[in-house]
Design a protein around this motif. Sequence first.
Motif, short mmCIF file in Angstrom:
data_model
loop_
_atom_site.label_atom_id
_atom_site.label_comp_id
_atom_site.label_asym_id
_atom_site.label_seq_id
_atom_site.Cartn_x
_atom_site.Cartn_y
_atom_site.Cartn_z
N ALA A 17 0.89 -1.43 0.03
CA ALA A 17 0.05 -0.05 0.01
C ALA A 17 0.91 1.35 -0.03
CB ALA A 17 -0.84 -0.04 1.17
N ARG A 18 1.91 1.38 0.76
CA ARG A 18 2.82 2.69 0.95
C ARG A 18 3.66 2.74 -0.51
NH1 ARG A 18 7.01 2.63 5.48
NH2 ARG A 18 7.36 4.57 4.40
N ILE A 21 0.77 4.23 -2.82
CA ILE A 21 0.51 5.63 -2.72
C ILE A 21 2.00 6.39 -3.07
CG2 ILE A 21 0.28 7.22 -0.79
CD1 ILE A 21 -1.45 5.03 0.50
N LYS A 22 3.05 5.89 -3.00
CA LYS A 22 4.17 6.73 -3.15
C LYS A 22 4.20 7.06 -4.84
CE LYS A 22 7.60 5.54 0.52
NZ LYS A 22 8.70 4.72 0.65
N ALA A 24 1.65 6.51 -6.84
CA ALA A 24 0.31 7.49 -7.24
C ALA A 24 0.93 9.04 -6.97
CB ALA A 24 -0.76 6.91 -6.61
N ARG A 25 1.33 9.26 -6.00
CA ARG A 25 2.11 10.64 -5.79
C ARG A 25 2.71 11.03 -6.66
NH1 ARG A 25 4.84 10.74 -0.79
NH2 ARG A 25 6.50 11.05 -1.88
N TRP A 41 -6.45 13.08 -8.23
CA TRP A 41 -5.77 11.95 -7.47
C TRP A 41 -6.08 10.70 -7.48
CZ3 TRP A 41 -1.74 10.43 -4.84
CH2 TRP A 41 -2.07 9.49 -3.71
N GLU A 42 -7.52 10.60 -7.40
CA GLU A 42 -8.15 8.99 -7.16
C GLU A 42 -7.80 8.41 -8.57
OE1 GLU A 42 -9.96 12.09 -6.58
OE2 GLU A 42 -10.18 11.96 -4.58
N LEU A 45 -4.22 7.32 -8.31
CA LEU A 45 -4.12 6.27 -7.19
C LEU A 45 -4.81 4.64 -7.89
CD1 LEU A 45 -3.33 5.48 -4.33
CD2 LEU A 45 -5.80 6.23 -3.90
N ALA A 49 -2.70 1.26 -8.53
CA ALA A 49 -3.17 -0.02 -7.81
C ALA A 49 -3.30 -1.03 -9.00
CB ALA A 49 -4.21 0.17 -6.93
#
Length: 53
Positions: A17-18, A21-22, A24-25, A41-42, A45, A49
């Motif tokens: 998950a981390r 998120i990294k 995606a950011r 952002w969604e 993300l 994923a």
Amino acid sequence: MVDIGDIGKELVPLKRARTIIKLARREFEWQLDNMEHPEDWETCLRNAASGNV
């Protein structure tokens, strides 16, 4: 008593998950800097994923 292997198994999804998120950011920030109409952002993300980044 908790087996050390059990703790390691529990941490794998958190590490994944981390990482997602990294990723995606990074993608989101890149799009903001380099694209006229960046995705939200969604969407970044979801793409991270699913491996589409």
